[in-house]
Design a protein around this motif. Structure first.
Motif, short mmCIF file in Angstrom:
data_model
loop_
_atom_site.label_atom_id
_atom_site.label_comp_id
_atom_site.label_asym_id
_atom_site.label_seq_id
_atom_site.Cartn_x
_atom_site.Cartn_y
_atom_site.Cartn_z
N TYR A 123 0.85 -1.19 0.00
CA TYR A 123 0.00 0.00 0.00
C TYR A 123 0.89 1.24 0.00
N ILE A 125 0.72 4.99 1.46
CA ILE A 125 -0.06 5.86 2.34
C ILE A 125 0.55 7.26 2.34
N LYS A 126 -0.28 8.27 2.56
CA LYS A 126 0.18 9.65 2.65
C LYS A 126 -0.35 10.28 3.93
N TYR A 127 0.46 11.16 4.48
CA TYR A 127 0.13 11.84 5.73
C TYR A 127 1.01 13.07 5.84
N THR A 164 -8.75 6.17 6.67
CA THR A 164 -8.33 7.54 6.37
C THR A 164 -9.22 8.58 7.06
N ASP A 165 -10.40 8.19 7.49
CA ASP A 165 -11.30 9.14 8.17
C ASP A 165 -11.02 9.23 9.66
N LYS A 376 -3.95 10.66 5.41
CA LYS A 376 -4.70 11.35 4.35
C LYS A 376 -5.22 10.41 3.28
N SER A 377 -4.40 9.43 2.89
CA SER A 377 -4.85 8.53 1.82
C SER A 377 -4.16 7.17 1.96
N LYS A 378 -4.78 6.15 1.37
CA LYS A 378 -4.24 4.79 1.35
C LYS A 378 -4.60 4.17 0.01
N GLU A 379 -3.58 3.71 -0.71
CA GLU A 379 -3.79 3.20 -2.07
C GLU A 379 -3.10 1.85 -2.22
#
Length: 750
Positions: A123, A125-127, A164-165, A376-379
């Motif tokens: 994955y 991920i961003k933060y 992410t929430d 913030k996001s997970k891909e």
């Protein structure tokens, strides 16, 4: 006996087994440099099987019945994710056993093992606080989850389950480590070094008019910022006006050597050596950096660099100094750009932004004195990638790209072990796959000692279960190369076994003709259906590695060619011989030392590459990669033959004392001289081992090294190849046992 050499490297298995009378029918190796050396060393037959990448070979059945013994080790892969260490952020590929890394609870703990594998379960991920992180789905991160009433207590959560929430990730702090450096840097020097990190360079080339070297750092400054030079009062400088910039030249060997800590070349700069300075010094360093490569207005700061390491170091220093949130982003510009009519190359760069107050945390929160950043996001990433893992003492956690993570599990051990299936995604899987498809009568594998204790022994249990599932009776031993005729302290696990139903016996323990029992005193022989934890075993030996000191940085303003060492209570002093590549500088306490009964410790790197060892003991374990002045080999104090002429280049002249266990050669670089204060006639040169010495320490004959060298292999690759190799002497001893067993089987069949 015929054998197949997998992950062959430079052929440590092949050399040892051929010396024991066995025959190689094929080899598999992906690294082009190692493969070139391999082909230069060995007599490769036209019909010999060759595979270049074991991960791309689907079917090995063509080899079934063509060989008797499968041999191989488990190779490591590298990663570029940044790990926070006591000396700054470093790519995971450069982390070494023994280094201290930052854990999730803001402690520095020792790395016990480095593991790498391939995985298709990734994955991205961003933060806030990073430009992103790629991580396996089962890798655990330290989180707090948002609720209607606030936040949960901190807990570990697998990446694939992150929300992410709701989820926030820990941003470990290193404030507990500040102010502990013995290397004094003045406020003025801190500002200059910050300015150098932003847009400076070093001039240390040889002067054309003499046999000496430049000692200059050059700061590039725009006309509007000339007033910034008011910070420089203690050091003399000159200004040279160029077409578009002013160049400020400072001639100082001390400043030059301090700047070496930051690095040469824009893409190679870093600032981790500032981590242990006081907050006052850190702030002045940041002021210098922001003045040169940043924008500062209304308490907001923004800067950029083509060095990812530097930006991450700056982010950590900023958080220490100002306790503010920050963000890091990556920008990839077009590769070419026209500037003033000229076409120039453009590199990717990283952008850091923050404040110099603590009023706003942005997407970061402070909870119970800890900083947490919002996910913030997970891909999901569906391609196969090379990933990594660290085993860390006590905590089993570390910090990557500014967040705290738990060591991931290289093997699936989630309570339903199935053996072979659980090894998918690891390099051992390919050895197991070859065993499954070709069913050779015997196998011999090698790995690091830490395999026994990784994941509390569960990883090793999966391996043994897999071999059992494939039909092999298995045993293992922990051997040290020092017990097989080479003076190197190198502990490795050897696993061997035979296919049930084809006949055979256990190879371990090994009994030599001398009667010495290799392994019985300090290893375990494990039966086929092993269900234990592997545990730890310890070598008991009178042979020891003898450390006599370490390299440290001078704190004096005037450049000095001295370092402090102490072997017996009298403090010897090291001076640098001319032309030395290490060019050591140290604190010179000399005869002023009042404590004659203790070894003097005045700082310096704790890695193997910064320590100095006596050649009368064992060598440290050779490694394929390494940091510090001694890099992959350690540093050794080699006696010189003309100690009364310390400034004379030695050109290979040296003593070889009786009983000296290490094969030693002339160093091509005159790295240094160590002299005892009370006995001026005793002298040493401090240097690394040469590549040829490293090959000798692995049991390779000189002719093998010369063949690899003759095809143009660089010293860097020769060091790496020696560090990755299996010790020939150990393999030969095991091969002789296979030879005896082969003879026994033939006699029994008559």
């Amino acid at each position: 006996m015929k054998f197949l050499d997998v992950f062959s490297g430079i052929g440590g298995f092949r050399m040892g087994l051929e010396q024991a009378g066995h025959t190689c029918i094929g080899h598999i190796e992906k690294d082009k440099y190692a493969l070139a050396s391999y082909k230069a060393i060995y007599d490769i037959k036209e019909d010999e099987y060759e595979g270049k990448d074991v991960t791309e070979i689907e079917d090995f059945t063509e080899l079934k019945g063509k060989y008797d013994l499968l041999v191989g080790g488990f190779p490591c892969f590298s990663g570029d994710t940044l790990v926070t260490t006591i000396t700054g952020v470093k790519p995971i590929k450069d982390i070494k056993v023994g280094e201290r890394v930052l854990t999730h609870n803001s402690k520095f703990k020792e790395v016990l093992n480095v593991w790498k594998k391939e995985s298709d379960d990734l994955y991205k991920i961003k933060y806030q606080g990073s430009d992103g992180l790629r991580v396996t789905g089962n890798h655990k991160l330290y989180v707090r989850s948002k609720t209607e009433n606030g936040f949960t207590d901190a807990y570990w959560k697998e990446c694939k389950d992150l929300d992410t929430d709701l989820d926030y990730l820990i941003v470990p702090s290193i404030k507990n480590a500040i102010g502990k450096s013995v290397q004094h840097i003045s406020l003025e020097e801190a500002w200059i070094l910050g300015r150098y990190a932003a847009d400076g360079y070093i001039q240390d080339n040889k002067r054309t008019d003499s046999n000496t070297y430049n000692n200059k750092i050059v700061l590039c400054i725009g006309k509007s910022k000339i007033k910034d030079l008011e910070h420089i009062k203690e050091y003399h400088y000159t200004i040279s006006k160029q077409r578009t910039v002013y160049k400020v030249i400072l001639c100082s060997e001390r400043l030059k050597n301090l700047a070496y800590n930051i690095g040469k070349g824009s893409a190679n700069k870093k600032a981790g050596f500032m981590f242990t300075q006081s907050i006052e010094i850190i702030k002045e360093f940041l002021k210098g950096y922001y003045a040169g490569d940043g924008y500062l207005k209304d308490n907001k700061v923004k800067c950029s660099s083509v060095s990812k390491r530097l930006i991450y170091d700056i982010s950590i220093l900023h958080s220490i100094a100002y306790n503010s949130s920050f963000s890091i982003s990556n920008f990839i510009p077009p590769k070419k750009k026209i500037i003033e009519g000229r076409e120039v190359n453009q590199n990717p760069y990283w952008i850091f932004s923050s404040r110099i107050d603590s009023d706003s945390k942005g997407h970061m929160l402070e909870i119970e004195g800890e900083i947490w950043t919002k996910l913030k996001s997970k891909e999901r990433i569906y391609n196969t990638h090379k990933v990594y893992d660290l085993e860390v003492k006590d905590e089993h956690t570390y910090t990557v790209n500014n967040i705290g993570v738990h060591n991931c599990q290289s093997f699936s051990i989630a309570g339903h072990r199935k053996g072979f299936n659980d090894t998918r995604g690891t390099m051992f899987f390919y050895l197991a796959k070859i065993l499954e498809q070709t069913k050779p009568s015997f196998f011999l594998f090698e790995n690091v000692k830490g395999l026994l204790s990784h994941d509390k022994g569960d990883t090793f249990e999966v391996i043994l279960n897999t071999l059992d599932e494939l039909g092999y009776n298995t045993s293992w031993n922990l051997f040290n190369s020092k017990d097989f005729g080479v003076p190197q302290n190198r502990e490795r696990v050897y696993i061997t076994g035979y296919l049930r139903g084809r006949g055979g016996r256990e190879i371990f323990p090994i009994r030599q003709t001398s009667g010495k029992d290799y392994g019985n005193e300090y290893t375990n022989t494990v039966p086929t259906r092993f269900r234990g934890s592997g545990g730890e075993t310890y070598i008991k030996s009178e042979q020891k590695i003898k450390q006599i000191g370490k390299f440290i940085q001078s704190s004096r303003k005037s450049p000095s060619r001295y370092r402090v060492f102490d072997e017996t209570g009298i403090s010897p002093t090291i001076t640098t011989a001319q032309g030395g590549g290490l060019n050591p500088h140290i604190i010179d306490k000399g005869n002023n030392n009042t404590n004659k009964n203790k070894i003097i410790s005045v700082g310096g790197g704790k890695s193997q590459g910064n320590k100095v060892y006596s050649p009368k003991g064992l060598s440290v374990t050779l490694s394929a990669n390494g940091g510090g002045q001694g890099a992959k080999t350690g540093l050794y104090a080699i006696p010189i033959i003309t100690p009364n002429r310390l400034k004379k280049r030695q050109h290979g002249r040296r003593y070889k004392t009786n009983g000296e266990p290490m094969f030693t050669l002339t160093a091509q670089d005159q790295h240094g001289v160590i002299i005892n204060n009370k006995q001026k006639e005793l002298g040493y040169r401090i240097r690394r081992l040469t590549p040829k010495e490293c090959w000798r320490l692995q049991g390779f004959p000189d002719w093998a090294f010369e063949r690899a060298k003759a095809i143009g292999t660089s010293d860097t690759q020769l060091y790496k190849q020696a560090g990755n190799a299996v010790t020939v002497n150990v393999v030969k001893a095991i091969g002789e046992e296979f030879k005896k067993m082969e003879k026994e089987i033939k006699n029994d069949s008559k």
